[in-house]
Design an enzyme around this catalytic site. Sequence first.
Site, mmCIF file in Angstrom:
data_model
loop_
_atom_site.group_PDB
_atom_site.id
_atom_site.type_symbol
_atom_site.label_atom_id
_atom_site.label_comp_id
_atom_site.label_asym_id
_atom_site.label_seq_id
_atom_site.Cartn_x
_atom_site.Cartn_y
_atom_site.Cartn_z
ATOM 1 C CG HIS A 19 -1.905 1.165 1.224
ATOM 2 N ND1 HIS A 19 -3.032 1.212 1.997
ATOM 3 C CD2 HIS A 19 -1.890 2.364 0.586
ATOM 4 C CE1 HIS A 19 -3.676 2.359 1.818
ATOM 5 N NE2 HIS A 19 -2.988 3.072 0.974
ATOM 6 C CD GLU B 251 0.129 5.322 -1.105
ATOM 7 O OE1 GLU B 251 0.858 5.392 -0.105
ATOM 8 O OE2 GLU B 251 -1.118 5.381 -1.032
ATOM 9 C CG HIS C 281 2.036 8.692 2.405
ATOM 10 N ND1 HIS C 281 1.636 9.030 3.676
ATOM 11 C CD2 HIS C 281 0.948 8.122 1.813
ATOM 12 C CE1 HIS C 281 0.372 8.654 3.857
ATOM 13 N NE2 HIS C 281 -0.068 8.107 2.742
HETATM 14 P P1 5GP Z 1 -7.818 5.479 6.802
HETATM 15 O O1 5GP Z 1 -8.514 6.674 7.325
HETATM 16 O O2 5GP Z 1 -8.536 4.760 5.713
HETATM 17 O O3 5GP Z 1 -7.229 4.570 7.858
HETATM 18 O O4 5GP Z 1 -6.505 6.065 6.091
HETATM 19 C C1 5GP Z 1 -6.584 6.856 4.929
HETATM 20 C C2 5GP Z 1 -5.217 7.267 4.506
HETATM 21 O O5 5GP Z 1 -4.646 8.199 5.446
HETATM 22 C C3 5GP Z 1 -4.174 6.140 4.445
HETATM 23 O O6 5GP Z 1 -4.261 5.411 3.277
HETATM 24 C C4 5GP Z 1 -2.896 6.929 4.545
HETATM 25 O O7 5GP Z 1 -2.598 7.566 3.336
HETATM 26 C C5 5GP Z 1 -3.262 7.972 5.583
HETATM 27 N N1 5GP Z 1 -3.028 7.481 6.967
HETATM 28 C C6 5GP Z 1 -3.944 6.938 7.824
HETATM 29 N N2 5GP Z 1 -3.395 6.645 8.995
HETATM 30 C C7 5GP Z 1 -2.094 7.008 8.916
HETATM 31 C C8 5GP Z 1 -1.008 6.977 9.836
HETATM 32 O O8 5GP Z 1 -1.105 6.548 10.986
HETATM 33 N N3 5GP Z 1 0.187 7.448 9.378
HETATM 34 C C9 5GP Z 1 0.363 7.947 8.121
HETATM 35 N N4 5GP Z 1 1.560 8.389 7.772
HETATM 36 N N5 5GP Z 1 -0.660 8.006 7.234
HETATM 37 C C10 5GP Z 1 -1.849 7.542 7.615
HETATM 38 P P1 5GP Z 2 -4.697 6.562 0.914
HETATM 39 O O1 5GP Z 2 -5.798 5.806 1.563
HETATM 40 O O2 5GP Z 2 -3.362 5.891 0.811
HETATM 41 O O3 5GP Z 2 -4.618 8.014 1.222
HETATM 42 O O4 5GP Z 2 -5.236 6.624 -0.561
HETATM 43 C C1 5GP Z 2 -5.141 5.599 -1.437
HETATM 44 C C2 5GP Z 2 -5.627 6.141 -2.753
HETATM 45 O O5 5GP Z 2 -5.136 5.312 -3.750
HETATM 46 C C3 5GP Z 2 -7.139 6.160 -2.842
HETATM 47 O O6 5GP Z 2 -7.536 7.246 -3.653
HETATM 48 C C4 5GP Z 2 -7.427 4.858 -3.550
HETATM 49 O O7 5GP Z 2 -8.582 4.896 -4.340
HETATM 50 C C5 5GP Z 2 -6.208 4.725 -4.437
HETATM 51 N N1 5GP Z 2 -5.834 3.339 -4.698
HETATM 52 C C6 5GP Z 2 -5.627 2.831 -5.905
HETATM 53 N N2 5GP Z 2 -5.333 1.531 -5.821
HETATM 54 C C7 5GP Z 2 -5.353 1.211 -4.514
HETATM 55 C C8 5GP Z 2 -5.108 0.005 -3.809
HETATM 56 O O8 5GP Z 2 -4.838 -1.066 -4.349
HETATM 57 N N3 5GP Z 2 -5.201 0.059 -2.453
HETATM 58 C C9 5GP Z 2 -5.500 1.221 -1.794
HETATM 59 N N4 5GP Z 2 -5.570 1.184 -0.471
HETATM 60 N N5 5GP Z 2 -5.747 2.375 -2.427
HETATM 61 C C10 5GP Z 2 -5.665 2.377 -3.783
#
Ligand code: 5GP
Ligand code: 5GP
Length: 241
Positions: free
Chosen positions: A72, A128, A132
């Site tokens: 991821h 990504e 990040h």
């Molecule tokens: P979710 O709210 O679905 O857990 O996370 C959404 C996105 O927020 C993740 O895919 C990632 O990009 C970012 N994110 C969530 N939790 C963390 C964290 O603890 N550390 C970092 N660096 N990013 C995070």
């Molecule tokens: P994050 O949750 O890391 O901030 O965001 C992930 C982003 O990448 C979202 O917009 C999601 O739709 C896209 N994405 C594309 N392919 C993938 C995948 O295989 N896994 C996840 N977690 N996100 C993906």
Amino acid sequence: MKLVRSCSAFIISLVIIVVYEARADHSLSRKPDRGYYDFFYFVQQWPGAYCDSKWGCCFPKTGKPAEDFSIHGLWPNFNDGSYPQNCDHFNRNPFDKSKIIGLTKRMQVEWPTLSCPSGDGFKFWSHEWNKHGTCSANVLNQRSFFQKTLHFKIKSNLLQHLMDAGIYPNDEFYRVEDVEAAIEDGLGVRPYLECNFDKEGNNQLFQVYLCVNKLAKAFIQCPVMPHARRCASSVQFQSFS
Ligand code: 5GP
Ligand code: 5GP
């Protein structure tokens, strides 16, 4: 007089060295224009759980990924649990395909995109990097960010460590502490497990978080665990064959 002059020269040299050292250290830990951080979360997803949720998935244009964990992301984080994001404020260092020439074949295998509609991966990798990777750009440039992430995927060898402990992706339920112990036995560091729910509401193994030190050289014990959804005491390991 001569002694006073030598003493002053010595003190001035000392001040120059101290200031230089302080600036060198500063450049690694704090660089406001590119963000700064303490360590990384290296996050892998289980495709079976990504697809078997109410949102579903779309296989990438390159075809169905292997039955294996996939990347991821590699996320810079602070020791207090907060994290920087989107650190390229002046758009000086946006995602650039040309920087990953020669890596994309491996990325399609180890870092496939599962979101809909089907993609070739570049949108996911660009997201990504921009969200990040730009926050650790003072340590890892774009190419090394993707290279290192691929390196940690191979090094972690998660599925093998689980299978060595008799834990298979066969739709069975496993004790969460056994899953954690299998990974810890294999890697020497404790993982954090995130679960999601399948359509029947079963708690399934979705993502595994490992921590990596600031210079991206090695796995470390996590300074702080993430806030992602914890697993219940028993987790389903979905098949993806
Ligand atoms: P979710 O709210 O679905 O857990 O996370 C959404 C996105 O927020 C993740 O895919 C990632 O990009 C970012 N994110 C969530 N939790 C963390 C964290 O603890 N550390 C970092 N660096 N990013 C995070
Ligand atoms: P994050 O949750 O890391 O901030 O965001 C992930 C982003 O990448 C979202 O917009 C999601 O739709 C896209 N994405 C594309 N392919 C993938 C995948 O295989 N896994 C996840 N977690 N996100 C993906």
